[in-house]
Design a protein around this motif. Structure first.
Motif, mmCIF file in Angstrom:
data_model
loop_
_atom_site.group_PDB
_atom_site.id
_atom_site.type_symbol
_atom_site.label_atom_id
_atom_site.label_comp_id
_atom_site.label_asym_id
_atom_site.label_seq_id
_atom_site.Cartn_x
_atom_site.Cartn_y
_atom_site.Cartn_z
ATOM 1 N N VAL A 5 0.846 -1.197 0.000
ATOM 2 C CA VAL A 5 0.000 0.000 0.000
ATOM 3 C C VAL A 5 0.881 1.246 0.000
ATOM 4 C CG1 VAL A 5 -1.944 -1.137 1.128
ATOM 5 C CG2 VAL A 5 -0.162 -0.071 2.520
ATOM 6 N N ALA A 6 0.242 2.393 -0.197
ATOM 7 C CA ALA A 6 0.996 3.637 -0.357
ATOM 8 C C ALA A 6 1.502 4.213 0.962
ATOM 9 C CB ALA A 6 0.132 4.677 -1.077
ATOM 10 N N ASN A 7 0.709 4.064 2.024
ATOM 11 C CA ASN A 7 1.077 4.733 3.272
ATOM 12 C C ASN A 7 0.469 4.017 4.476
ATOM 13 O OD1 ASN A 7 -1.722 5.725 3.481
ATOM 14 N ND2 ASN A 7 -1.125 7.117 1.817
ATOM 15 N N MET A 8 0.735 4.546 5.670
ATOM 16 C CA MET A 8 0.264 3.923 6.901
ATOM 17 C C MET A 8 -1.254 3.998 7.036
ATOM 18 S SD MET A 8 2.931 2.693 8.389
ATOM 19 C CE MET A 8 2.585 2.480 10.135
ATOM 20 N N HIS A 9 -1.855 5.085 6.570
ATOM 21 C CA HIS A 9 -3.308 5.219 6.662
ATOM 22 C C HIS A 9 -4.000 4.135 5.833
ATOM 23 C CE1 HIS A 9 -2.971 8.974 8.826
ATOM 24 N NE2 HIS A 9 -2.179 9.455 7.892
ATOM 25 N N GLU A 10 -3.496 3.925 4.621
ATOM 26 C CA GLU A 10 -4.077 2.891 3.762
ATOM 27 C C GLU A 10 -3.837 1.508 4.355
ATOM 28 O OE1 GLU A 10 -4.055 1.343 -0.896
ATOM 29 O OE2 GLU A 10 -2.618 2.883 -0.243
ATOM 30 N N ARG A 11 -2.692 1.324 4.972
ATOM 31 C CA ARG A 11 -2.377 0.038 5.591
ATOM 32 C C ARG A 11 -3.433 -0.331 6.627
ATOM 33 N NH1 ARG A 11 2.882 -0.771 9.503
ATOM 34 N NH2 ARG A 11 3.525 -2.834 8.794
ATOM 35 N N LYS A 12 -3.750 0.598 7.513
ATOM 36 C CA LYS A 12 -4.731 0.319 8.564
ATOM 37 C C LYS A 12 -6.118 0.080 7.988
ATOM 38 C CE LYS A 12 -3.451 4.022 10.749
ATOM 39 N NZ LYS A 12 -3.408 5.134 11.730
ATOM 40 N N SER A 13 -6.470 0.845 6.965
ATOM 41 C CA SER A 13 -7.773 0.677 6.335
ATOM 42 C C SER A 13 -7.901 -0.689 5.676
ATOM 43 C CB SER A 13 -7.993 1.783 5.299
ATOM 44 O OG SER A 13 -9.229 1.621 4.650
ATOM 45 N N VAL A 14 -6.859 -1.108 4.958
ATOM 46 C CA VAL A 14 -6.887 -2.406 4.274
ATOM 47 C C VAL A 14 -6.929 -3.550 5.289
ATOM 48 C CG1 VAL A 14 -5.552 -3.984 2.819
ATOM 49 C CG2 VAL A 14 -5.777 -1.578 2.177
ATOM 50 N N MET A 15 -6.136 -3.454 6.350
ATOM 51 C CA MET A 15 -6.157 -4.500 7.375
ATOM 52 C C MET A 15 -7.549 -4.611 7.989
ATOM 53 S SD MET A 15 -2.480 -4.508 9.377
ATOM 54 C CE MET A 15 -2.588 -2.845 10.030
ATOM 55 N N ALA A 16 -8.165 -3.468 8.263
ATOM 56 C CA ALA A 16 -9.497 -3.470 8.870
ATOM 57 C C ALA A 16 -10.536 -4.075 7.937
ATOM 58 C CB ALA A 16 -9.889 -2.049 9.257
#
Length: 213
Positions: A99-110
């Protein structure tokens, strides 16, 4: 009658298809932290629950992902491009989603998880934990949020939560968003039985869920 009972138990054990685990990229100083990650990984395999985590093979993150993969379970590691170099995070076990960044990482994991569990970790682990707690309070999701309190690691954080209730910043019902246990087996049992009873700030329908979960 006995056959029906067994079927009901199996159904309860399969409440979760995928659990997102937040934990440290270090192992910490106590062997009990590593032991807890290993035991949780084995339980996920035993119950046929897939693992979603932040990618890489370092620390507790690496231990639990390796345990699940070696046990035959499915592992999804979600990692930002900046952390991909092996000298930073090591090679990820299982499936990798960049993913592009930490925000997207958390969203995708969720999005890919039916529940969340936090093991001991540092700032990143605590930030991820607090965000999914806040999302539950806001009404963005109603997924169980579990805290594996290994050797009392999170005691001070839980005391802070209680202080928030005492001083009027956290509703008492919202204090119980977090499911807490000292062992992985007890935690999964409590999470399977979890029913949200806190007052949500807004309805789930009012959020643009597609952008978050």
């Amino acid at each position: 009658m006995e056959e029906v009972k067994v079927s009901a138990e199996n159904k309860q054990e399969r409440r979760f298809q995928r659990i997102c685990v937040f934990c440290g990229s270090r192992v910490g100083y106590r062997s009990s932290f590593s032991d807890a990650a290993h035991v949780l990984g084995e339980l996920l395999v035993e119950r046929k629950i897939d693992l979603v985590y932040g990618g890489g093979r370092l620390g507790l993150m690496g231990l639990i992902s390796q345990t699940v993969q070696k046990g035959g379970g499915h592992v999804l590691g979600v990692i930002p491009k900046a952390l991909l170099p092996r000298e930073i995070s090591g090679e990820t076990f299982g499936e990798v989603k960049t993913v592009a960044n930490m925000h997207e990482r958390k969203s995708v994991m969720a999005k890919h998880a039916d529940a969340f569990i936090a093991l001991p970790g540092g700032y990143g682990t605590m930030e991820e934990l607090l965000e999914v707690i806040a999302w539950s309070q806001l009404g963005i999701h109603d997924k169980p949020v579990g805290l594996l309190n290994v050797d009392g690691y999170f005691n001070s954080l839980l005391t802070l939560f209680d202080k928030g209730v005492e001083e009027g910043f956290i509703d008492n019902s919202a204090r119980h968003i977090v499911v807490i246990a000292d062992t992985a087996e007890e935690l999964l049992k409590k999470m399977e039985e979890y029913v949200p009873n806190h007052q949500k700030v807004a309805s789930r329908q009012s959020w643009e869920i597609g952008e978050v979960l």
